[in-house]
Design an enzyme around this catalytic site. Structure first.
Site, PDB file in Angstrom:
ATOM      1  N   GLN A 259      -7.134  -7.288   4.460  1.00  0.00           N
ATOM      2  CA  GLN A 259      -7.685  -8.032   5.593  1.00  0.00           C
ATOM      3  C   GLN A 259      -6.590  -8.573   6.498  1.00  0.00           C
ATOM      4  OE1 GLN A 259     -11.132  -7.966   6.205  1.00  0.00           O
ATOM      5  NE2 GLN A 259     -10.605  -6.441   4.658  1.00  0.00           N
ATOM      6  N   HIS A 262      -5.475  -6.574   9.615  1.00  0.00           N
ATOM      7  CA  HIS A 262      -6.299  -6.466  10.822  1.00  0.00           C
ATOM      8  C   HIS A 262      -5.600  -7.124  12.014  1.00  0.00           C
ATOM      9  CE1 HIS A 262      -9.985  -4.475   9.712  1.00  0.00           C
ATOM     10  NE2 HIS A 262     -10.076  -5.183   8.610  1.00  0.00           N
ATOM     11  N   GLU A 327     -16.412 -14.171   4.825  1.00  0.00           N
ATOM     12  CA  GLU A 327     -16.974 -12.879   5.209  1.00  0.00           C
ATOM     13  C   GLU A 327     -17.020 -11.949   3.992  1.00  0.00           C
ATOM     14  OE1 GLU A 327     -15.971  -9.285   8.404  1.00  0.00           O
ATOM     15  OE2 GLU A 327     -14.409 -10.715   7.824  1.00  0.00           O
ATOM     16  N   HIS A 328     -15.895 -11.800   3.316  1.00  0.00           N
ATOM     17  CA  HIS A 328     -15.798 -10.976   2.111  1.00  0.00           C
ATOM     18  C   HIS A 328     -15.380 -11.855   0.935  1.00  0.00           C
ATOM     19  CE1 HIS A 328     -14.465  -8.312   5.522  1.00  0.00           C
ATOM     20  NE2 HIS A 328     -15.452  -7.570   5.036  1.00  0.00           N
ATOM     21  N   ASP A 361     -15.916  -1.536   3.213  1.00  0.00           N
ATOM     22  CA  ASP A 361     -15.648  -1.201   4.612  1.00  0.00           C
ATOM     23  C   ASP A 361     -16.089   0.205   4.956  1.00  0.00           C
ATOM     24  OD1 ASP A 361     -14.611  -3.606   5.422  1.00  0.00           O
ATOM     25  OD2 ASP A 361     -12.512  -3.023   5.238  1.00  0.00           O
TER      26      ASP A 361
END
Length: 430
Positions: A259, A262, A327-328, A361
């Site tokens: 992550q 990103h 989120e995750h 994902d």
């Protein structure tokens, strides 16, 4: 990457500072977006051609040069190596199979007096999908947005994707072919959102816009909400890992990287009751980072918003996870099914040591469009239900009108709305 422990007197303050993210609208961005939206609304296709030349460096005689039909998408698919086609098809099938479970049927029931109440569930007519272009090309986003819409029964899917300097990504276009996108327009930015929201001579107005984009795209989606629906205004990507200390530390370090790569404001946090294990993960991060192609972005993300946090036990970790509402969320523990019921707020929950977030994902099946910035407290992943709408069904029998009319009349008079009351009273038999 900072190290914290919940036994620190100021832990809550430090956690709040770690989670803090400036989500306020940028007045300069909003002003620029407002001008673009107004221009596209007024000049339509001509404005789109001008903005595409200005921002993407693509000179087009008309929108016909910026439009790709089904044959062009299939041609992109044919140009791909077989391995990539097979991967797209396999991922699409898994995403489709998962989302078919979400279909909501219409329903109704009949009361004793013949009154029938229910709900009609119908798909949206037309949906617009925004897909980032250029270096940020995400075929997985095409699958995750288009397939639920197709499963829901949406009549037409239009996709917009910028092609800076005319660079078209065959993998993205092939994903559009596999997912059943009807037409692609090679435009982007706020102008593409405006075209989908208001319609032009070439692009039909849609009912809802979904898909990620930069701050200008996010501001445009926010501005057109109400004219059309939108999925969400997403913030930076997030991952929270709860580990009991039994997972290979290299695995966890790479999960945090997944992550962090990103962008510099993505957030990666690890919660663990084992201080020694946190140290081993820190060592893995230090050893693995130099070999990562996006190491500068990862390093900035971990330094800015990352943390390794020592907790008292897994129960406390679950409580902190609910506070973060990530989120995750990875439950990298020996008994994930025992811990999962304690989690109330998370976009997606990855269960066990082998469930890396990256699988979600691309190909696990559930949607990867997830609520960010603590909105998992009240929001859900993108799904088929986002492409369906519900209409109430109310059939009132003559006998039913006698009961309901008296109730409605009493309440309407109480609210000072005599026409409401009279409308119900007209249908009474006495």
């Amino acid at each position: 990457m900072r190290r914290l422990t919940t036994t620190q007197a100021d832990f809550q303050a430090q956690l709040d500072a770690l989670l803090a993210f400036e989500t306020a609208q940028n007045p300069e961005v909003d002003a620029a977006v407002a001008r673009i939206l107004a221009d596209v609304k007024q000049r339509g296709d001509e404005a789109l051609v001008d903005y595409t030349a200005c921002f993407d460096g693509v000179a087009a005689a008309s929108m016909a040069d910026l439009t790709l039909d089904g044959e062009a998408l299939e041609a992109a698919y044919r140009r791909l190596p077989a391995e990539r086609c097979e991967a797209l098809e396999a991922a699409a099938e898994r995403v489709r199979r998962y989302h078919e479970k979400q279909l909501q049927p219409s329903w109704q029931y009949c009361e004793d007096d013949g009154t029938v109440l229910g709900q009609a569930v119908t798909p949206l007519d037309r949906v617009g999908l925004y897909v980032p272009g250029g270096k940020a090309s995400y075929p997985s986003s095409v699958l995750m947005n288009a397939i639920p819409a197709k499963v829901a029964g949406v009549g037409e899917i239009a996709m917009v994707v910028p092609t800076p300097r005319g660079e078209r990504n065959d993998l993205v276009l092939a994903a559009a072919h596999v997912a059943g996108v009807d037409r692609v327009y090679t435009i982007g930015g706020a102008q593409a959102v405006a075209a989908l929201a208001y319609g032009t001579a070439t692009i039909a107005q849609v009912d809802k816009i979904t898909g990620p984009g930069n701050q200008y795209v996010a501001a445009a989606k926010r501005a057109v909400f109400g004219v059309v629906g939108i999925d969400m205004v997403a913030g930076p990507s997030e991952i929270l890992v709860i580990c009991d200390g039994g997972t290979d530390p290299d695995w966890i370090a790479m999960d945090l990287f997944s992550q962090a790569e990103h962008d510099e404001i993505a957030q990666s946090i690890l919660l663990c009751p084992d201080a020694g294990y946190l140290g081993r993960v820190a060592a893995s991060i230090e050893r693995l980072l130099p070999a990562m192609p996006r190491r500068d972005i990862i390093a900035a993300s971990l330094a800015n918003r990352g943390a390794l946090i020592e907790v008292r036990d897994l129960d406390e970790a679950a409580a902190i996870a609910n506070r973060i509402a990530p989120e995750h969320l990875e439950l990298s523990v020996a008994e994930p099914w025992a811990l999962q019921p304690k989690i109330r707020h998370a976009g997606a929950i990855f269960m066990g040591r082998f469930a890396s977030e990256a699988l979600g994902d691309y190909c696990a099946g559930p949607n990867h469009v997830l609520p960010t910035s603590r909105t998992a407290r009240f929001a859900s992943p993108l799904g088929v239900y986002d492409f369906q709408k519900r209409s109430s069904l109310i059939y009132v029998s003559e006998a039913g009108a006698q009961t309901l009319g008296r109730i409605a009349s009493t309440l309407a008079h109480g609210e000072g709305l005599p026409a409401h009351a009279r409308s119900a009273e007209y249908r009474l038999n006495d």
